[in-house]
Design a protein around this motif. Structure first.
Motif, PDB file in Angstrom:
ATOM      1  N   MET A  93       0.631   7.780 -10.338  1.00 27.26           N
ATOM      2  CA  MET A  93       1.436   7.922  -9.137  1.00 27.26           C
ATOM      3  C   MET A  93       2.300   6.689  -8.916  1.00 27.26           C
ATOM      4  SD  MET A  93      -1.191   7.270  -6.034  1.00 27.26           S
ATOM      5  CE  MET A  93       0.198   7.331  -4.922  1.00 27.26           C
ATOM      6  N   LYS A  94       3.345   6.841  -8.152  1.00 27.68           N
ATOM      7  CA  LYS A  94       4.270   5.730  -7.946  1.00 27.68           C
ATOM      8  C   LYS A  94       3.987   5.015  -6.635  1.00 27.68           C
ATOM      9  CE  LYS A  94       7.715   7.778 -10.815  1.00 27.68           C
ATOM     10  NZ  LYS A  94       8.749   8.769 -10.945  1.00 27.68           N
ATOM     11  N   ILE A  95       4.068   3.717  -6.686  1.00 25.88           N
ATOM     12  CA  ILE A  95       3.873   2.952  -5.448  1.00 25.88           C
ATOM     13  C   ILE A  95       4.965   1.898  -5.337  1.00 25.88           C
ATOM     14  CG2 ILE A  95       1.403   3.311  -5.271  1.00 25.88           C
ATOM     15  CD1 ILE A  95       1.029   0.582  -6.507  1.00 25.88           C
ATOM     16  N   THR A  96       5.110   1.377  -4.158  1.00 23.73           N
ATOM     17  CA  THR A  96       6.201   0.431  -3.931  1.00 23.73           C
ATOM     18  C   THR A  96       5.726  -1.016  -4.054  1.00 23.73           C
ATOM     19  OG1 THR A  96       5.712   0.262  -1.594  1.00 23.73           O
ATOM     20  CG2 THR A  96       7.200   2.030  -2.258  1.00 23.73           C
ATOM     21  N   GLN A  97       6.693  -1.901  -4.166  1.00 20.38           N
ATOM     22  CA  GLN A  97       6.364  -3.322  -4.218  1.00 20.38           C
ATOM     23  C   GLN A  97       5.681  -3.757  -2.919  1.00 20.38           C
ATOM     24  OE1 GLN A  97       9.603  -5.848  -5.304  1.00 20.38           O
ATOM     25  NE2 GLN A  97      10.034  -4.739  -7.177  1.00 20.38           N
ATOM     26  N   ASP A  98       6.130  -3.191  -1.809  1.00 22.66           N
ATOM     27  CA  ASP A  98       5.518  -3.565  -0.530  1.00 22.66           C
ATOM     28  C   ASP A  98       4.040  -3.231  -0.506  1.00 22.66           C
ATOM     29  OD1 ASP A  98       7.798  -4.596   0.445  1.00 22.66           O
ATOM     30  OD2 ASP A  98       8.357  -2.851   1.668  1.00 22.66           O
ATOM     31  N   PHE A  99       3.716  -2.112  -1.146  1.00 21.14           N
ATOM     32  CA  PHE A  99       2.316  -1.713  -1.176  1.00 21.14           C
ATOM     33  C   PHE A  99       1.491  -2.711  -2.001  1.00 21.14           C
ATOM     34  CE2 PHE A  99      -1.109   0.450  -3.383  1.00 21.14           C
ATOM     35  CZ  PHE A  99      -1.897   0.749  -2.296  1.00 21.14           C
ATOM     36  N   ILE A 100       2.040  -3.130  -3.132  1.00 21.81           N
ATOM     37  CA  ILE A 100       1.346  -4.122  -3.967  1.00 21.81           C
ATOM     38  C   ILE A 100       1.135  -5.408  -3.157  1.00 21.81           C
ATOM     39  CG2 ILE A 100       1.539  -5.609  -6.009  1.00 21.81           C
ATOM     40  CD1 ILE A 100       1.087  -2.905  -6.907  1.00 21.81           C
ATOM     41  N   LYS A 101       2.159  -5.776  -2.405  1.00 21.61           N
ATOM     42  CA  LYS A 101       2.042  -6.997  -1.591  1.00 21.61           C
ATOM     43  C   LYS A 101       0.948  -6.834  -0.547  1.00 21.61           C
ATOM     44  CE  LYS A 101       6.794  -8.461  -2.228  1.00 21.61           C
ATOM     45  NZ  LYS A 101       8.118  -8.598  -1.633  1.00 21.61           N
ATOM     46  N   LYS A 102       0.857  -5.635  -0.006  1.00 13.40           N
ATOM     47  CA  LYS A 102      -0.183  -5.374   1.001  1.00 13.40           C
ATOM     48  C   LYS A 102      -1.579  -5.529   0.372  1.00 13.40           C
ATOM     49  CE  LYS A 102      -1.497  -1.763   4.280  1.00 13.40           C
ATOM     50  NZ  LYS A 102      -1.338  -0.335   4.587  1.00 13.40           N
ATOM     51  N   ILE A 103      -1.740  -4.976  -0.823  1.00  8.78           N
ATOM     52  CA  ILE A 103      -3.036  -5.099  -1.499  1.00  8.78           C
ATOM     53  C   ILE A 103      -3.356  -6.563  -1.779  1.00  8.78           C
ATOM     54  CG2 ILE A 103      -4.292  -4.650  -3.644  1.00  8.78           C
ATOM     55  CD1 ILE A 103      -3.143  -1.961  -3.805  1.00  8.78           C
ATOM     56  N   VAL A 104      -2.344  -7.291  -2.257  1.00  5.71           N
ATOM     57  CA  VAL A 104      -2.565  -8.714  -2.559  1.00  5.71           C
ATOM     58  C   VAL A 104      -2.970  -9.464  -1.291  1.00  5.71           C
ATOM     59  CG1 VAL A 104      -1.414 -10.851  -3.270  1.00  5.71           C
ATOM     60  CG2 VAL A 104      -1.041  -8.755  -4.557  1.00  5.71           C
ATOM     61  N   GLY A 105      -2.287  -9.152  -0.191  1.00  4.02           N
ATOM     62  CA  GLY A 105      -2.616  -9.808   1.088  1.00  4.02           C
ATOM     63  C   GLY A 105      -4.050  -9.525   1.490  1.00  4.02           C
ATOM     64  N   MET A 106      -4.454  -8.271   1.354  1.00  3.94           N
ATOM     65  CA  MET A 106      -5.819  -7.905   1.744  1.00  3.94           C
ATOM     66  C   MET A 106      -6.848  -8.545   0.812  1.00  3.94           C
ATOM     67  SD  MET A 106      -5.296  -3.942   2.825  1.00  3.94           S
ATOM     68  CE  MET A 106      -6.890  -3.709   3.558  1.00  3.94           C
ATOM     69  N   ALA A 107      -6.503  -8.595  -0.484  1.00  2.00           N
ATOM     70  CA  ALA A 107      -7.419  -9.212  -1.445  1.00  2.00           C
ATOM     71  C   ALA A 107      -7.571 -10.702  -1.147  1.00  2.00           C
ATOM     72  CB  ALA A 107      -6.905  -9.000  -2.866  1.00  2.00           C
ATOM     73  N   ALA A 108      -6.447 -11.343  -0.868  1.00  2.00           N
ATOM     74  CA  ALA A 108      -6.478 -12.788  -0.632  1.00  2.00           C
ATOM     75  C   ALA A 108      -7.329 -13.150   0.588  1.00  2.00           C
ATOM     76  CB  ALA A 108      -5.050 -13.309  -0.452  1.00  2.00           C
ATOM     77  N   GLN A 109      -7.353 -12.258   1.563  1.00  2.00           N
ATOM     78  CA  GLN A 109      -8.126 -12.545   2.788  1.00  2.00           C
ATOM     79  C   GLN A 109      -9.579 -12.081   2.701  1.00  2.00           C
ATOM     80  OE1 GLN A 109      -5.797 -10.735   5.892  1.00  2.00           O
ATOM     81  NE2 GLN A 109      -4.018 -11.938   5.318  1.00  2.00           N
ATOM     82  N   SER A 110      -9.974 -11.535   1.569  1.00  2.00           N
ATOM     83  CA  SER A 110     -11.343 -11.011   1.442  1.00  2.00           C
ATOM     84  C   SER A 110     -12.367 -12.134   1.463  1.00  2.00           C
ATOM     85  CB  SER A 110     -11.479 -10.230   0.135  1.00  2.00           C
ATOM     86  OG  SER A 110     -10.614  -9.135   0.154  1.00  2.00           O
ATOM     87  N   ARG A 111     -13.517 -11.834   2.053  1.00  2.00           N
ATOM     88  CA  ARG A 111     -14.606 -12.828   2.103  1.00  2.00           C
ATOM     89  C   ARG A 111     -15.855 -12.223   1.498  1.00  2.00           C
ATOM     90  NH1 ARG A 111     -14.667 -14.835   8.321  1.00  2.00           N
ATOM     91  NH2 ARG A 111     -16.850 -15.059   7.745  1.00  2.00           N
TER      92      ARG A 111
END
Lengths: 219, 77
Positions: free
Chosen positions: B1-19
């Motif tokens: 499936m196709k996803i946008t760059q914004d979505f990738i950024k959202k995942i990265v943001g959520m991953a970076a804030q994971s504890r």
């Protein structure tokens, strides 16, 4: 002793303390207490759920209160008195109501989508806007290269279940309750699955030397 | 499936804030009545129970239930 007389009189029972509530809701159950609790749940559920229910709110909250009461009576032994009993009971009732509404909302949405079947989604993530899709890879910006690397991490390091969950939650915007139902699991296990995925991505980003700040600063 | 760059950024943001120490929906639910009551007393529930607060920030369903619970309790308190 006073409570005993109150209950014997069956007209002036008071349930001011958690101890009185717990005693009344344990077997043999004091029907007067159950009735009072039902009324309080209904009174609280109406303002809490009205914005989610477009018709027959009264009937809906009465059904929810009834279902919640069964759970409350079944679980009264687990109430440890960290709050007022009504707070604990209301928590159970609110979850009952919202869970029901989420499932219903999804059923309605599924019916709509059934009428317009969409492309069968694979769990693989791809994007036409990334570097690998550019006619000349040299045209890719640094940001696109970094994003492609992130995409590779997602595709290569996450399990199919994790990708499926992320797709449903973050792309399709479904609720955790609905996705857990779809994947034959529960909310807690689903949260853990996605938590593990986030940690995996974080770890791989660190190993790859990718600084998340870099991605956001280039916007 | 196709996803946008914004979505990738959202995942990265959520991953970076994971504890590592995040709690799940069950632990959050187990403590939610206590958390709500502290909040309604005008004290800082976030300070008293930071992991519950953290979960509520991350989990939409739990946050929705918490907000509805506060609304319900305002009526019966």
């Amino acid at each position: 002793m006073l409570n005993w007389f109150k209950r014997r009189g069956n007209d002036k029972a008071s349930y001011d303390t958690n101890e009185e509530w717990i005693k009344a809701l344990k077997s043999p159950v004091d029907e007067q207490a159950v009735d009072l609790l039902r009324k309080q749940l209904i009174r609280g559920l109406k303002p809490a759920l009205h914005k989610y229910v477009d018709r027959e709110l009264d009937q809906f909250v009465e059904d929810v209160a009834q279902d919640a009461l069964l759970k409350i009576l079944d679980n009264i032994d687990s109430f440890r008195g960290e709050s007022k009993l009504i707070t604990w009971a209301m928590k159970i009732a609110v979850r009952e109501g919202l869970t029901e509404l989420r499932r219903k909302r999804y059923d309605d949405r599924s019916m709509e989508e059934f009428k317009r079947p969409s492309e069968e989604g694979r769990n693989e993530f791809t994007s036409i806007t990334f570097s690998s899709d550019l006619p000349n890879p040299n045209d890719a910006t640094h940001e696109q290269l970094v994003l492609q690397k992130v995409l590779d991490i997602i595709n290569n390091e996450l399990t199919d279940k994790q990708k499926k969950a992320i797709k449903a939650l973050m792309i399709e915007g479904l609720s955790v309750t609905v996705v857990a139902d779809q994947m034959n699991t529960n909310r807690n296990a689903l949260y853990k699955l996605v938590h593990d995925a986030r940690l995996k991505i974080k770890e791989k980003l660190e190993i790859s030397g990718i600084n998340p700040e870099e991605i956001f600063n280039n916007q | 499936m196709k996803i946008t760059q914004d979505f990738i950024k959202k995942i990265v943001g959520m991953a970076a804030q994971s504890r590592q120490d995040e709690i799940g929906c069950d632990d959050c639910f187990d403590q939610l009545h206590e958390f709500a009551e502290i909040e309604l007393e005008g004290k800082s529930a976030a300070e008293a129970m930071p992991l519950v607060k953290d979960h509520l920030k991350r989990c939409g369903d739990c946050r929705e239930e918490y907000e509805a619970l506060l609304e319900a309790l305002k009526t019966v308190s």
